[in-house]
Write an enzyme that holds these catalytic residues in place. Structure first.
Site, PDB file in Angstrom:
ATOM      1  N   TRP A 361     -18.300  38.433  18.691  1.00 36.78           N
ATOM      2  CA  TRP A 361     -17.224  37.427  19.082  1.00 36.78           C
ATOM      3  C   TRP A 361     -16.116  37.896  20.002  1.00 36.78           C
ATOM      4  O   TRP A 361     -15.914  37.069  21.066  1.00 36.78           O
ATOM      5  CB  TRP A 361     -16.658  36.657  17.903  1.00 36.78           C
ATOM      6  CG  TRP A 361     -15.772  35.312  18.235  1.00 36.78           C
ATOM      7  CD1 TRP A 361     -16.354  34.335  18.777  1.00 36.78           C
ATOM      8  CD2 TRP A 361     -14.298  35.411  17.726  1.00 36.78           C
ATOM      9  NE1 TRP A 361     -15.051  33.434  18.739  1.00 36.78           N
ATOM     10  CE2 TRP A 361     -13.922  34.079  18.389  1.00 36.78           C
ATOM     11  CE3 TRP A 361     -13.554  36.061  17.282  1.00 36.78           C
ATOM     12  CZ2 TRP A 361     -12.796  33.624  18.214  1.00 36.78           C
ATOM     13  CZ3 TRP A 361     -12.124  35.809  17.016  1.00 36.78           C
ATOM     14  CH2 TRP A 361     -11.819  34.637  17.602  1.00 36.78           C
ATOM     15  N   HIS A 362     -15.617  38.968  19.687  1.00 37.18           N
ATOM     16  CA  HIS A 362     -14.470  39.614  20.379  1.00 37.18           C
ATOM     17  C   HIS A 362     -14.647  39.872  21.723  1.00 37.18           C
ATOM     18  O   HIS A 362     -14.106  39.800  22.791  1.00 37.18           O
ATOM     19  CB  HIS A 362     -13.679  40.570  19.726  1.00 37.18           C
ATOM     20  CG  HIS A 362     -12.768  40.210  18.424  1.00 37.18           C
ATOM     21  ND1 HIS A 362     -13.154  39.798  17.308  1.00 37.18           N
ATOM     22  CD2 HIS A 362     -11.526  39.620  18.492  1.00 37.18           C
ATOM     23  CE1 HIS A 362     -12.370  39.304  16.760  1.00 37.18           C
ATOM     24  NE2 HIS A 362     -11.106  39.232  17.158  1.00 37.18           N
ATOM     25  N   GLY A 363     -16.045  40.242  21.860  1.00 31.61           N
ATOM     26  CA  GLY A 363     -16.474  41.130  23.182  1.00 31.61           C
ATOM     27  C   GLY A 363     -17.181  42.144  23.052  1.00 31.61           C
ATOM     28  O   GLY A 363     -16.980  43.150  22.006  1.00 31.61           O
TER      29      GLY A 363
END
Length: 465
Positions: A361-363
């Site tokens: 989700w953060h990358g």
């Protein structure tokens, strides 16, 4: 207007895009306040969605709203056409789109002075808007899928937030972009949003004044930004790639890692304090009354961080409860609990799976992935120390173990979060190696010792014959 913006940006030492974002971000507070005066549920839905879209357009440009339309449309079509599997379809599709957009929307600007430190905010929040929206459309779709399940066997969160009726397009539009709250969160549930907008549930009666909690959040935001701007030039991330850092001794390098993580967190505290103020003043942050005498108003839905709770955490297990609180709650409801098989206890694999989803989700940067794998180890190691602490035979030993757990959390958290900051695989491993991987070795040793030194279980009370 353009010349005025340039002059204003130059006077405070930031670029025009950064100034534009900061103005829009702060504007979510009066936008939330004005929401209270909009008549009718339909009017409030439209106001919530249109103001969110307008603030996004002014801050990020037209492309931002075009990006937002993709996961929003995917989620709604999945609910409309494939209700039983809407949650899974939206989860995979929205996360896939977020990953595809990652390299374009997650440019991290690095700097070693106050001006460049402030510019970090624009990159963080540009990516953050799509990230928050992704979680909202997924939770909405999953809760709509849960609406066709029988209540027997459902967890408390599923019973509380399940949707038996498909939200209208206007309701969905307002929920997704509500008054710019998607800029930095917090994440909230569709059912809460609908009750808030329609003035039902805890909002059916007049809610308490949000003035004092809003002012508290704004004061906290000012303090956090001031500390960040003061500390960031003294502990720049660029130092990790400079020869000077590697000339220092072990304890000096370890101290710098602590101060680097400590400094970076104040940026997040600032952002979440502003978003907390916006949600509180709109009334959505209200969560009812305490059981104290006299009862006090609670604003927990707006709260995304407990600053002292993070900095003075006695155990790594406490961190998800005090850091990025609403996202941690989302991960618990929609990932962690759903990975647990019925009749079985959760273990390391469920924790690792949850942290992996958080990393994605953060990358898809190596530093994020390393950080969240590290955090799974960190939490599991802390659990071992806590079990020893609870089983200690005397108060002195319990106090010693409590202090050790606090020191352990301080060490491993600030060691691990270097990866979250520098992002690159090479720099992350170099910083870890510079302190001999102490923050990785210590949790692993604790976990291994936990399998050898197992605290005695308390004897079960015998049933009366």
């Amino acid at each position: 207007m353009g010349l005025e913006m340039e002059a204003m940006a130059a006077s405070i030492g930031v670029s025009v895009p950064v100034l534009r974002f900061l103005l829009c971000f702060v504007a979510t507070i009066p936008t939330g306040l004005l929401w209270r005066a909009v008549p009718g549920a339909t009017g409030r839905h439209l106001y919530a969605g249109l103001t969110g879209a307008a603030l996004s357009y002014i801050s990020f440009g037209a492309t931002s709203n075009l990006l937002f339309v993709v996961p929003m449309t995917l989620g709604y079509l999945a609910m409309l056409l494939f209700r039983r599997h809407a949650g899974l379809i939206t989860f995979l599709g929205a996360f896939g789109f977020l990953i595809a957009c990652g390299p374009a929307s997650s440019k991290i600007l690095k700097g070693a002075n106050c001006v460049l430190a402030l510019t970090n905010l624009i990159s963080l929040c540009d990516a953050g808007a799509l990230m928050v929206l992704t979680l909202k459309v997924i939770s909405c779709a999953i809760n709509y899928s849960d609406g066709i399940l029988k209540e027997e066997g459902l967890r408390d969160a599923q019973k509380k937030y399940r949707l038996t009726k498909l939200p209208s397009l206007i309701e969905y539009f307002g929920y997704c972009l509500c008054c710019g709250s998607h800029f930095a969160g917090p994440v909230y549930e569709m059912k809460d949003y609908l009750e808030w907008t329609e003035r039902k549930g805890i909002w059916a009666s007049p809610t308490p004044s949000p003035l004092l909690p809003t002012l508290r959040a704004l004061v906290q935001a000012g303090i956090c930004m001031g500390l960040y701007l003061y500390l960031s030039p003294q502990f720049p991330l660029s130092r990790f790639s400079e020869p000077l850092y590697y000339e220092w001794g072990f304890w000096h390098r370890l101290f710098y890692q602590y101060m680097s993580g400590f400094t970076a967190r104040w940026k997040y505290y600032f952002i979440w304090s502003i978003s907390e103020a916006a949600i509180i003043i709109s009334g959505l942050g209200f969560t009812g009354w305490s059981e104290s005498s006299p009862p006090k108003a609670k604003w927990d839905r707006a709260k995304n961080v407990d600053v002292l709770g993070v900095e003075l955490a006695g155990s790594a297990v406490q961190l998800p409860l005090v850091w990025n609180i609403q996202v941690s709650t989302w991960l618990r409801y929609y990932v962690y609990e759903r990975l647990i098989q019925k009749g079985k206890k959760p273990g390391f694999l469920q924790l690792l799976g949850t942290q992996t989803v958080s990393a994605i989700w953060h990358g898809l940067y190596p530093g994020y992935i390393i950080f969240f794998v590290q955090s799974a180890l960190m939490i599991n190691g802390s659990r071992v120390i806590y079990r020893w602490q609870q089983a200690a035979s005397n108060s002195v030993l319990r106090s010693i173990l409590a202090f050790l757990n606090f020191a352990y959390t301080l060490l491993v958290l600030n060691y691990s979060c270097i990866g979250f900051q520098v992002l690159s695989f090479k720099e992350t491993l170099a910083s870890y190696q510079s302190v001999y991987y102490v923050g990785t070795i210590v949790p692993i040793v604790c976990i291994l010792l936990g399998n050898v030194i197992k605290p005695a279980r308390k004897p079960k009370a015998k049933k009366a014959e």
